[in-house]
Design a protein around this motif. Structure first.
Motif, PDB file in Angstrom:
ATOM      1  N   ALA A  99      46.224  50.332  46.781  1.00  0.00           N
ATOM      2  CA  ALA A  99      45.720  51.165  47.873  1.00  0.00           C
ATOM      3  C   ALA A  99      44.347  50.700  48.331  1.00  0.00           C
ATOM      4  N   LEU A 100      43.473  50.403  47.378  1.00  0.00           N
ATOM      5  CA  LEU A 100      42.109  50.023  47.742  1.00  0.00           C
ATOM      6  C   LEU A 100      42.060  48.634  48.356  1.00  0.00           C
ATOM      7  N   SER A 101      42.847  47.698  47.847  1.00  0.00           N
ATOM      8  CA  SER A 101      42.887  46.361  48.442  1.00  0.00           C
ATOM      9  C   SER A 101      43.380  46.430  49.882  1.00  0.00           C
ATOM     10  N   ARG A 102      44.429  47.220  50.103  1.00  0.00           N
ATOM     11  CA  ARG A 102      44.917  47.384  51.477  1.00  0.00           C
ATOM     12  C   ARG A 102      43.844  47.975  52.366  1.00  0.00           C
ATOM     13  N   ASN A 172      36.889  32.766  50.495  1.00  0.00           N
ATOM     14  CA  ASN A 172      35.500  32.511  50.101  1.00  0.00           C
ATOM     15  C   ASN A 172      34.817  33.723  49.467  1.00  0.00           C
ATOM     16  N   VAL A 173      35.547  34.832  49.336  1.00  0.00           N
ATOM     17  CA  VAL A 173      35.084  36.001  48.583  1.00  0.00           C
ATOM     18  C   VAL A 173      36.232  36.435  47.683  1.00  0.00           C
ATOM     19  N   ILE A 174      35.935  36.656  46.404  1.00  0.00           N
ATOM     20  CA  ILE A 174      37.014  36.938  45.458  1.00  0.00           C
ATOM     21  C   ILE A 174      36.550  37.925  44.397  1.00  0.00           C
ATOM     22  N   GLY A 175      37.490  38.716  43.904  1.00  0.00           N
ATOM     23  CA  GLY A 175      37.230  39.633  42.797  1.00  0.00           C
ATOM     24  C   GLY A 175      38.339  39.499  41.766  1.00  0.00           C
ATOM     25  N   PHE A 176      38.041  39.928  40.544  1.00  0.00           N
ATOM     26  CA  PHE A 176      39.008  39.820  39.455  1.00  0.00           C
ATOM     27  C   PHE A 176      39.177  41.167  38.774  1.00  0.00           C
ATOM     28  N   GLY A 177      40.438  41.596  38.674  1.00  0.00           N
ATOM     29  CA  GLY A 177      40.770  42.815  37.960  1.00  0.00           C
ATOM     30  C   GLY A 177      41.594  42.492  36.733  1.00  0.00           C
ATOM     31  N   GLU A 178      41.919  43.504  35.962  1.00  0.00           N
ATOM     32  CA  GLU A 178      42.654  43.301  34.715  1.00  0.00           C
ATOM     33  C   GLU A 178      43.489  44.518  34.389  1.00  0.00           C
ATOM     34  N   ILE A 263      31.461  36.068  44.346  1.00  0.00           N
ATOM     35  CA  ILE A 263      32.310  36.719  43.346  1.00  0.00           C
ATOM     36  C   ILE A 263      31.893  38.173  43.201  1.00  0.00           C
ATOM     37  N   LEU A 264      32.823  39.080  43.439  1.00  0.00           N
ATOM     38  CA  LEU A 264      32.590  40.506  43.223  1.00  0.00           C
ATOM     39  C   LEU A 264      32.974  40.839  41.783  1.00  0.00           C
ATOM     40  N   VAL A 265      31.992  41.228  40.983  1.00  0.00           N
ATOM     41  CA  VAL A 265      32.207  41.497  39.563  1.00  0.00           C
ATOM     42  C   VAL A 265      32.552  42.960  39.381  1.00  0.00           C
ATOM     43  N   ASP A 266      33.683  43.229  38.738  1.00  0.00           N
ATOM     44  CA  ASP A 266      34.153  44.598  38.535  1.00  0.00           C
ATOM     45  C   ASP A 266      33.492  45.228  37.310  1.00  0.00           C
ATOM     46  N   GLY A 267      34.242  45.924  36.496  1.00  0.00           N
ATOM     47  CA  GLY A 267      33.689  46.764  35.443  1.00  0.00           C
ATOM     48  C   GLY A 267      33.620  46.135  34.071  1.00  0.00           C
ATOM     49  N   PHE A 268      33.890  46.944  33.055  1.00  0.00           N
ATOM     50  CA  PHE A 268      33.614  46.591  31.667  1.00  0.00           C
ATOM     51  C   PHE A 268      34.364  45.340  31.212  1.00  0.00           C
ATOM     52  N   LEU A 314      29.973  54.980  41.198  1.00  0.00           N
ATOM     53  CA  LEU A 314      30.978  55.979  41.562  1.00  0.00           C
ATOM     54  C   LEU A 314      31.663  56.574  40.341  1.00  0.00           C
ATOM     55  N   TYR A 315      31.163  56.272  39.147  1.00  0.00           N
ATOM     56  CA  TYR A 315      31.687  56.823  37.889  1.00  0.00           C
ATOM     57  C   TYR A 315      33.145  56.406  37.662  1.00  0.00           C
ATOM     58  N   LEU A 316      33.471  55.200  38.091  1.00  0.00           N
ATOM     59  CA  LEU A 316      34.806  54.658  37.864  1.00  0.00           C
ATOM     60  C   LEU A 316      34.922  54.158  36.426  1.00  0.00           C
ATOM     61  N   ARG A 317      36.138  54.210  35.886  1.00  0.00           N
ATOM     62  CA  ARG A 317      36.409  53.553  34.609  1.00  0.00           C
ATOM     63  C   ARG A 317      37.896  53.180  34.513  1.00  0.00           C
ATOM     64  N   LEU A 318      38.428  52.784  35.651  1.00  0.00           N
ATOM     65  CA  LEU A 318      39.845  52.449  35.725  1.00  0.00           C
ATOM     66  C   LEU A 318      40.108  50.973  35.477  1.00  0.00           C
ATOM     67  N   GLY A 319      39.190  50.115  35.896  1.00  0.00           N
ATOM     68  CA  GLY A 319      39.481  48.691  35.875  1.00  0.00           C
ATOM     69  C   GLY A 319      40.341  48.305  37.061  1.00  0.00           C
ATOM     70  N   GLU A 320      41.223  47.337  36.874  1.00  0.00           N
ATOM     71  CA  GLU A 320      42.139  46.829  37.908  1.00  0.00           C
ATOM     72  C   GLU A 320      41.419  46.062  39.016  1.00  0.00           C
ATOM     73  N   GLY A 321      40.090  46.021  39.013  1.00  0.00           N
ATOM     74  CA  GLY A 321      39.337  45.451  40.120  1.00  0.00           C
ATOM     75  C   GLY A 321      38.957  46.468  41.168  1.00  0.00           C
TER      76      GLY A 321
END
Length: 354
Positions: A99-102, A172-178, A263-268, A314-321
């Motif tokens: 949903a967020l990527s879209r 030229n812009v990328i993020g990584f989720g898990e 590079i957009l760095v996500d969470g933990f 935003l107090y996120l702790r989901l991951g996934e990017g």
């Protein structure tokens, strides 16, 4: 791949155009510095792209999924089968990162880095999925290293290869989720060893452990750290405690920086992979934008380790990017003001008095 010499190693940013970029930014119709972080982001992206007119082209998110043998120790509140179930959810378009990527216009790809449960898809998969599995989950690092050094290096190579594929398409812009049940345990141990912090400052509730579960998780991870006292360099630490998805994200960071991507760095979890990548090649940090401060215990200490100021809280702790995707519109705003905002001269607006 079997040696450090085979790894893609980024170089520090070329700052030859920095003065010109700063002049362009400062001459927009605003007081100097009044657009705050947008100005530093525009400067960083211009330096990364080696242009005074930075652009965002085909932004992409790669979600790496893998399972962890440490799950057998009861360190997660969810069963391991959830990893495969969530991969199916990603591929059917129903997860948060979909949903967020879209919503922000990011291309999404899912990579099976080493999911333990067989993946059964009741729908056709014609794009957005790559199977690069290194095995059916890692070994249980409470008893033995999660993987061999050779497998860790192969994971780095495979993650790097996926980024080079996206670079060939113009990203030229990328993020990584898990995605990976028990991967907060792997990240906490990597953090403890690479940041030289006690495990109590690194371990959190992950998928929602209660107090008893959290105490058990701390105990398991503390014993695992005591078992593995001499892992050697960052690659050995990754092999001892990491996951297949974390290894691939490590390589993805290195290749993205080599390709001149922002590079957009996500969470933990994603930041734990950056701990490894930065030990290998500190210049990778020049290409990183820390998207958000996760609500997972330990992430803020990771950010402090990098002296990083995240864009969002935003107090996120989901991951996934998810946090990385949410930060993309801020990057779009940064390049937009450089490209579209008038200068004092072009608008005929008087600048501040000399």
């Amino acid at each position: 791949m079997s040696t450090l010499n085979d790894l893609p190693l980024p170089r520090a940013l070329d700052r030859a155009i920095e003065a010109e970029l700063r002049r362009i930014i400062d001459m927009k119709t605003k007081p100097p510095g009044s657009l705050g972080r947008l100005e530093s982001l525009a400067l960083q992206m211009g330096l990364i792209q080696r242009t005074v007119k930075p652009r965002i082209e085909r932004p992409a998110m790669i979600v790496f999924a893998g399972d962890h043998g440490i799950a057998k120790e009861g360190v997660s509140s969810y069963p391991q089968e959830v990893t495969a179930q969530m991969v199916a959810n990603f591929l059917s378009g129903g997860a948060a990162i979909n949903a967020l990527s879209r919503s922000v216009g990011m291309t999404l790809e899912v990579v099976d880095a080493g999911v333990a449960t067989p993946l059964l898809f009741p729908f056709p998969i014609d794009h957005g999925y790559e199977r690069l599995s290194l095995g059916l989950g890692t070994r249980n690092f409470a008893q033995e290293p999660a993987m061999s050094r050779e497998i860790a290096l192969e994971g780095i190579a495979r993650g790097a290869a996926r980024v080079r594929h996206h670079a060939s398409l113009g990203t030229n812009v990328i993020g990584f989720g898990e995605m990976g049940i028990a991967n907060t345990s792997a990240a906490a141990c990597l953090m403890s060893r690479l940041c030289d912090l006690p495990i109590d400052e690194c371990v959190g509730r992950g998928t929602g452990l209660d107090d008893r579960g959290l105490a058990h998780k701390r105990d398991v991870l503390g014993r695992a750290l005591a078992l593995h006292r001499n892992e050697g360099d960052a690659i050995d630490t990754l092999a001892t405690f990491g996951g297949f998805e974390i290894a691939m994200i490590t390589g993805a960071y290195l290749a993205a920086a080599c390709a001149g991507m922002t590079i957009l760095v996500d969470g933990f979890i994603a930041t734990s992979a950056l701990l490894v990548a930065a030990k290998i090649a500190p210049d990778v940090l020049d290409y990183c934008v820390f998207a958000h401060a996760s609500n997972e215990t330990g992430h803020r200490r990771m950010l402090a380790h990098f002296d990083a100021a995240p864009l969002l809280q935003l107090y996120l702790r989901l991951g996934e990017g998810t946090g990385a995707a949410l930060a993309l519109p801020i990057l779009r705003a940064a390049v937009a003001f450089v490209d579209e905002m008038a200068s004092f001269e072009s608008a005929g607006v008087s600048n501040k008095a000399d």
